[in-house]
Design an enzyme around this catalytic site. Structure first.
Site, PDB file in Angstrom:
ATOM      1  N   CYS A   1       0.828  -1.220   0.000  1.00  0.00           N
ATOM      2  CA  CYS A   1       0.000   0.000   0.000  1.00  0.00           C
ATOM      3  C   CYS A   1       0.856   1.262   0.000  1.00  0.00           C
ATOM      4  O   CYS A   1       0.351   2.353  -0.241  1.00  0.00           O
ATOM      5  CB  CYS A   1      -0.944   0.005   1.204  1.00  0.00           C
TER       6      CYS A   1
ATOM      7  N   HIS B   1      -8.944   2.170  -5.215  1.00  0.00           N
ATOM      8  CA  HIS B   1     -10.066   1.394  -4.672  1.00  0.00           C
ATOM      9  C   HIS B   1     -11.366   1.905  -5.259  1.00  0.00           C
ATOM     10  O   HIS B   1     -11.490   3.089  -5.600  1.00  0.00           O
ATOM     11  CB  HIS B   1     -10.157   1.559  -3.142  1.00  0.00           C
TER      12      HIS B   1
ATOM     13  N   ASP C   1     -14.266  11.496  -5.691  1.00  0.00           N
ATOM     14  CA  ASP C   1     -14.382  10.586  -6.824  1.00  0.00           C
ATOM     15  C   ASP C   1     -13.353  10.894  -7.908  1.00  0.00           C
ATOM     16  O   ASP C   1     -13.207  12.034  -8.356  1.00  0.00           O
ATOM     17  CB  ASP C   1     -15.794  10.666  -7.413  1.00  0.00           C
ATOM     18  N   HIS C   2     -12.620   9.845  -8.293  1.00  0.00           N
ATOM     19  CA  HIS C   2     -11.575   9.917  -9.306  1.00  0.00           C
ATOM     20  C   HIS C   2     -10.487  10.928  -8.944  1.00  0.00           C
ATOM     21  O   HIS C   2      -9.969  11.647  -9.797  1.00  0.00           O
ATOM     22  CB  HIS C   2     -12.169  10.196 -10.689  1.00  0.00           C
TER      23      HIS C   2
END
Length: 135
Positions: A33, A41, A79-80
């Site tokens: 990680c 994810h 998001d993104h």
């Protein structure tokens, strides 16, 4: 007491590392990680509001309004995105699921107009999630 939950999804990347540690120390602590190029994810979030049913509306909170709040203050910001670089409310934090979740709570805690923010769950994978119920 009624507990109403709204689920949303977002995709994001991050690198879990402590900048005060060497790459070797980070790898020992966080494993793959801590890959310098990061990883991603498909997150799921569940926001639960607790309250009494309003006799005039039949709602604890209007689900469309809750959806708009979550999307404005959380989804549009995450998001993104690269969580290490692109998200103001995560600056200076190691973007573990735990820290992401606490930061999301802080984004939402004063935005719920009806009922009370009760808990938030963040699913990082289908097998791992964290839950937070405030301070």
């Amino acid at each position: 007491m009624i507990y109403l939950t709204r689920r949303e999804v977002f995709s994001a990347s991050h690198r879990i590392y402590n900048p005060e540690l060497s790459d070797e120390e980070n790898f020992k602590l966080y494993g793959k990680c801590s890959n310098p190029n990061g990883h991603g994810h498909n997150y799921e979030i569940e926001v639960t509001v607790a309250g009494e049913v309003n006799p005039e509306t039949g709602y604890v909170i209007d689900l469309n309004h809750l959806k708009e709040i979550i999307r404005e203050y959380v989804i549009e910001k995450l998001d993104h995105k690269n969580l290490n670089v692109d998200v103001d409310f995560l600056k200076g934090k190691i973007p573990t699921a735990e820290n992401i979740l606490i930061a999301i709570w802080e984004q939402l805690k004063d935005k719920i107009p009806d009922g009370k923010l009760y808990s938030i769950k963040l699913y990082e994978t289908e097998n791992n999630y964290v839950e937070y119920r405030g301070e």
